[in-house]
Design an enzyme around this catalytic site. Structure first.
Site, PDB file in Angstrom:
ATOM      1  N   HIS A 181       0.759  -1.102   0.162  1.00  0.00           N
ATOM      2  CA  HIS A 181       0.121  -0.017  -0.250  1.00  0.00           C
ATOM      3  C   HIS A 181       0.891   1.703   0.182  1.00  0.00           C
ATOM      4  CE1 HIS A 181      -3.107  -2.734   2.448  1.00  0.00           C
ATOM      5  NE2 HIS A 181      -3.479  -2.372   1.018  1.00  0.00           N
ATOM      6  N   LYS A 186     -16.741  -7.188   7.802  1.00  0.00           N
ATOM      7  CA  LYS A 186     -15.188  -8.256   7.461  1.00  0.00           C
ATOM      8  C   LYS A 186     -14.041  -8.493   8.379  1.00  0.00           C
ATOM      9  CE  LYS A 186     -13.144  -6.698   2.800  1.00  0.00           C
ATOM     10  NZ  LYS A 186     -11.944  -6.039   2.509  1.00  0.00           N
ATOM     11  N   ARG A 227      -1.895  -5.833  -7.939  1.00  0.00           N
ATOM     12  CA  ARG A 227      -0.893  -6.989  -7.753  1.00  0.00           C
ATOM     13  C   ARG A 227      -1.074  -8.452  -9.392  1.00  0.00           C
ATOM     14  NH1 ARG A 227      -3.324  -7.971  -1.974  1.00  0.00           N
ATOM     15  NH2 ARG A 227      -5.183  -6.968  -3.904  1.00  0.00           N
ATOM     16  N   SER A 267      -2.999  -7.687   3.238  1.00  0.00           N
ATOM     17  CA  SER A 267      -3.046  -7.328   4.776  1.00  0.00           C
ATOM     18  C   SER A 267      -3.097  -8.906   5.257  1.00  0.00           C
ATOM     19  CB  SER A 267      -4.240  -6.713   4.898  1.00  0.00           C
ATOM     20  OG  SER A 267      -3.991  -4.996   4.347  1.00  0.00           O
TER      21      SER A 267
HETATM   22  P1  ADP Z   1      -9.658  -4.099  -0.570  1.00  0.00           P
HETATM   23  O1  ADP Z   1     -10.223  -4.372   1.295  1.00  0.00           O
HETATM   24  O2  ADP Z   1     -10.732  -3.100  -1.149  1.00  0.00           O
HETATM   25  O3  ADP Z   1      -8.819  -5.716  -1.292  1.00  0.00           O
HETATM   26  P2  ADP Z   1      -6.843  -3.369   0.744  1.00  0.00           P
HETATM   27  O4  ADP Z   1      -6.501  -2.322   1.921  1.00  0.00           O
HETATM   28  O5  ADP Z   1      -6.553  -5.268   0.677  1.00  0.00           O
HETATM   29  O6  ADP Z   1      -8.932  -3.103   0.310  1.00  0.00           O
HETATM   30  O7  ADP Z   1      -6.665  -3.137  -0.725  1.00  0.00           O
HETATM   31  C1  ADP Z   1      -7.165  -1.017  -1.081  1.00  0.00           C
HETATM   32  C2  ADP Z   1      -6.473  -1.471  -2.577  1.00  0.00           C
HETATM   33  O8  ADP Z   1      -4.804  -1.876  -2.435  1.00  0.00           O
HETATM   34  C3  ADP Z   1      -6.639  -2.426  -3.482  1.00  0.00           C
HETATM   35  O9  ADP Z   1      -6.565  -1.808  -5.057  1.00  0.00           O
HETATM   36  C4  ADP Z   1      -5.327  -3.262  -3.867  1.00  0.00           C
HETATM   37  O10 ADP Z   1      -5.273  -3.585  -5.046  1.00  0.00           O
HETATM   38  C5  ADP Z   1      -4.327  -2.666  -3.332  1.00  0.00           C
HETATM   39  N1  ADP Z   1      -2.858  -3.155  -3.276  1.00  0.00           N
HETATM   40  C6  ADP Z   1      -3.318  -3.894  -1.866  1.00  0.00           C
HETATM   41  N2  ADP Z   1      -1.952  -4.594  -1.887  1.00  0.00           N
HETATM   42  C7  ADP Z   1      -1.152  -4.013  -2.430  1.00  0.00           C
HETATM   43  C8  ADP Z   1       0.224  -3.967  -2.506  1.00  0.00           C
HETATM   44  N3  ADP Z   1       0.769  -5.421  -2.232  1.00  0.00           N
HETATM   45  N4  ADP Z   1       0.841  -3.464  -3.748  1.00  0.00           N
HETATM   46  C9  ADP Z   1      -0.228  -2.716  -4.950  1.00  0.00           C
HETATM   47  N5  ADP Z   1      -1.570  -2.737  -4.812  1.00  0.00           N
HETATM   48  C10 ADP Z   1      -1.737  -3.262  -3.605  1.00  0.00           C
END
Ligand code: ADP
Length: 167
Positions: A23, A47, A96, A134
């Site tokens: 992120h 969630k 990703r 996460s």
């Molecule tokens: P959600 O619950 O919407 O999936 P996340 O917090 O997991 O929320 O992710 C939010 C955004 O960040 C999404 O677009 C996801 O693809 C992106 N994201 C999550 N992890 C990564 C990563 N390691 N690298 C790049 N983008 C990421």
């Protein structure tokens, strides 16, 4: 006279439970492309998050302090509605693997239908973090695996406190 660039306000919505270096990398790169970036935590009790919205916001604010044009907020309901309410013209998301694509495409198309004036923009994940989520970080941490380098140090600490009650 050269045309001036549009004022771009982007919203980066997600669960951030907790923020990972994936992120963070996306935020660092995204913040250079826009005038203002709002990192917005979605309030979604269904969630069953490990950290409360307030705890997630605290970690995000700490980690994002060096970025002058980045702010942290939270919202409930539809991302497109919240983006419009905040005056954003871009929704930023990360891709990703191919597996992200189908879900993200559906969301982007639905959000365009809801708010035709707002574009969803995607950045490719950094190679180093393209396997990081996460959920996986929490699973590995819970089993005592090493997650250093995958999350900011403060998140590593908060995960240890939360999972093993280390204070
Ligand atoms: P959600 O619950 O919407 O999936 P996340 O917090 O997991 O929320 O992710 C939010 C955004 O960040 C999404 O677009 C996801 O693809 C992106 N994201 C999550 N992890 C990564 C990563 N390691 N690298 C790049 N983008 C990421």
């Amino acid at each position: 006279m050269a045309p001036s660039a549009a004022n771009i306000v982007a919203i980066y919505p997600g669960s951030f439970d907790p923020i990972t270096n994936g992120h963070l990398d996306l935020i660092a790169r995204g913040s250079r492309l826009v005038d203002r970036l709002i990192v917005a935590i979605l309030r979604n009790e269904a969630k069953q998050p490990l950290f409360s919205v307030e705890e997630r916001a605290e970690m995000l604010k700490e980690v994002l302090r060096p970025y002058a044009n980045v702010e942290v907020a939270s919202f409930s309901g539809l991302t497109a509605a919240y983006a419009a309410e905040r005056g954003a013209n871009v929704i930023l998301r990360g891709l990703r693997a191919v597996s992200d694509y189908e879900y993200e495409l559906k969301m982007a198309l639905m959000n365009r239908r809801l708010q035709p004036g707002i574009e969803t923009a995607f950045l490719m994940a950094a190679e180093t973090y393209s396997f990081v989520s996460s959920r996986l970080v929490k699973e590995v941490a819970r089993q005592g695996g090493n997650i250093s380098g995958l999350v900011p140090p403060i998140v590593e600490l908060r995960l240890a406190e939360r999972l093993f009650e280390v204070k």
